[in-house]
Motif scaffolding. Structure first.
Motif, PDB file in Angstrom:
ATOM      1  N   GLY A  40       0.778  -1.246   0.000  1.00 44.35           N
ATOM      2  CA  GLY A  40       0.000   0.000   0.000  1.00 44.35           C
ATOM      3  C   GLY A  40       0.804   1.288   0.000  1.00 44.35           C
ATOM      4  N   THR A  41       2.114   1.225   0.067  1.00 49.70           N
ATOM      5  CA  THR A  41       2.899   2.452   0.048  1.00 49.70           C
ATOM      6  C   THR A  41       3.507   2.641  -1.337  1.00 49.70           C
ATOM      7  N   PRO A  42       3.679   3.897  -1.746  1.00 47.73           N
ATOM      8  CA  PRO A  42       4.287   4.144  -3.060  1.00 47.73           C
ATOM      9  C   PRO A  42       5.706   3.570  -3.165  1.00 47.73           C
ATOM     10  N   ALA A  43       6.476   3.723  -2.109  1.00 50.74           N
ATOM     11  CA  ALA A  43       7.846   3.194  -2.137  1.00 50.74           C
ATOM     12  C   ALA A  43       7.829   1.672  -2.266  1.00 50.74           C
ATOM     13  N   GLY A  44       6.925   1.035  -1.559  1.00 48.18           N
ATOM     14  CA  GLY A  44       6.802  -0.420  -1.644  1.00 48.18           C
ATOM     15  C   GLY A  44       6.409  -0.864  -3.042  1.00 48.18           C
ATOM     16  N   ALA A  45       5.490  -0.106  -3.662  1.00 48.69           N
ATOM     17  CA  ALA A  45       5.043  -0.453  -5.008  1.00 48.69           C
ATOM     18  C   ALA A  45       6.195  -0.323  -6.007  1.00 48.69           C
ATOM     19  N   VAL A  46       6.975   0.747  -5.909  1.00 49.85           N
ATOM     20  CA  VAL A  46       8.106   0.940  -6.818  1.00 49.85           C
ATOM     21  C   VAL A  46       9.147  -0.163  -6.620  1.00 49.85           C
ATOM     22  N   LEU A  47       9.471  -0.452  -5.358  1.00 48.42           N
ATOM     23  CA  LEU A  47      10.422  -1.527  -5.086  1.00 48.42           C
ATOM     24  C   LEU A  47       9.889  -2.882  -5.551  1.00 48.42           C
ATOM     25  N   GLY A  48       8.616  -3.110  -5.357  1.00 49.14           N
ATOM     26  CA  GLY A  48       8.007  -4.369  -5.786  1.00 49.14           C
ATOM     27  C   GLY A  48       8.087  -4.567  -7.286  1.00 49.14           C
ATOM     28  N   VAL A  49       7.827  -3.502  -8.030  1.00 48.79           N
ATOM     29  CA  VAL A  49       7.924  -3.591  -9.488  1.00 48.79           C
ATOM     30  C   VAL A  49       9.370  -3.896  -9.886  1.00 48.79           C
ATOM     31  N   GLY A  50      10.308  -3.231  -9.239  1.00 45.77           N
ATOM     32  CA  GLY A  50      11.721  -3.491  -9.526  1.00 45.77           C
ATOM     33  C   GLY A  50      12.104  -4.930  -9.218  1.00 45.77           C
ATOM     34  N   VAL A  51      11.597  -5.439  -8.108  1.00 42.43           N
ATOM     35  CA  VAL A  51      11.892  -6.819  -7.723  1.00 42.43           C
ATOM     36  C   VAL A  51      11.254  -7.799  -8.710  1.00 42.43           C
ATOM     37  N   LEU A  52      10.115  -7.460  -9.296  1.00 45.00           N
ATOM     38  CA  LEU A  52       9.478  -8.334 -10.284  1.00 45.00           C
ATOM     39  C   LEU A  52      10.176  -8.272 -11.643  1.00 45.00           C
ATOM     40  N   ILE A  53      10.767  -7.140 -11.955  1.00 41.90           N
ATOM     41  CA  ILE A  53      11.479  -7.003 -13.235  1.00 41.90           C
ATOM     42  C   ILE A  53      12.780  -7.810 -13.218  1.00 41.90           C
ATOM     43  N   LEU A  54      13.441  -7.859 -12.088  1.00 45.98           N
ATOM     44  CA  LEU A  54      14.720  -8.552 -11.978  1.00 45.98           C
ATOM     45  C   LEU A  54      14.647 -10.019 -12.431  1.00 45.98           C
ATOM     46  N   PRO A  55      13.680 -10.816 -11.978  1.00 48.71           N
ATOM     47  CA  PRO A  55      13.630 -12.208 -12.454  1.00 48.71           C
ATOM     48  C   PRO A  55      13.423 -12.323 -13.967  1.00 48.71           C
ATOM     49  N   VAL A  56      12.686 -11.394 -14.547  1.00 50.62           N
ATOM     50  CA  VAL A  56      12.464 -11.428 -15.996  1.00 50.62           C
ATOM     51  C   VAL A  56      13.790 -11.226 -16.725  1.00 50.62           C
ATOM     52  N   VAL A  57      14.572 -10.282 -16.278  1.00 54.29           N
ATOM     53  CA  VAL A  57      15.874 -10.016 -16.894  1.00 54.29           C
ATOM     54  C   VAL A  57      16.804 -11.218 -16.714  1.00 54.29           C
ATOM     55  N   VAL A  58      16.794 -11.805 -15.527  1.00 54.26           N
ATOM     56  CA  VAL A  58      17.650 -12.960 -15.253  1.00 54.26           C
ATOM     57  C   VAL A  58      17.261 -14.145 -16.142  1.00 54.26           C
TER      58      VAL A  58
END
Length: 148
Positions: free
Chosen positions: A32-50
């Motif tokens: 529910g926090t903007p910072a959490g959402a941004v970090l979450g998206v970044g964490v989800l992008i990382l596995p795709v790149v890997v």
């Protein structure tokens, strides 16, 4: 065969890690926090790149192995006959001479994937990994074009 088993085990462990990482990304997005959402998206992008990077490397390895098997069947695989020192390192002068032979062969037959494959091996023996991979990618492209 042993190498393939090890690669399979490492990929299974990596898959488990990426699934756990993906779960953490979803948790961060839903907190529910903007910072959490941004970090979450970044964490989800990382596995795709890997996954993309690993798939690309595995495809490179499979293509290289196919070319090596074909060249071996045809008797065109470069021999491992360069002299070595006591530590097992290839003699630099011999490697340079072999490189010149394979470079000239590639210049004479630039559309032959085998000549590019052998040139890649010569670059690798000379320690130039960047050019070795580039030459092997060229060999792979030529091999793919010749088999389709």
């Amino acid at each position: 065969m042993k190498t393939k088993v090890v690669v399979g085990l490492l990929l299974a462990l990596l898959l488990l890690y990426l699934v756990l990482l993906g779960q953490r990304g979803v948790v961060l997005i839903t907190d529910g926090t903007p910072a959490g959402a941004v970090l979450g998206v970044g964490v989800l992008i990382l596995p795709v790149v890997v996954v993309w990077a690993i798939a690309r490397e595995l495809a490179f390895g499979v293509r290289t192995e196919k070319m090596a098997h074909q060249l071996e069947r045809e008797g065109r695989l470069p021999p491992d006959d360069l002299p070595r020192n006591e530590a097992g390192r290839i003699d630099r002068d011999a490697a340079d001479a072999a490189f010149e032979r394979y470079r000239a062969e590639t210049e004479a037959a630039p559309e032959d994937f085998g000549s590019w494959f052998r040139l890649a091996c010569a670059y690798d023996v000379a320690g130039d990994r960047k050019r070795a991979r580039a030459a092997m990618r060229r060999a792979g492209a030529l091999h793919k074009a010749s088999t389709t």
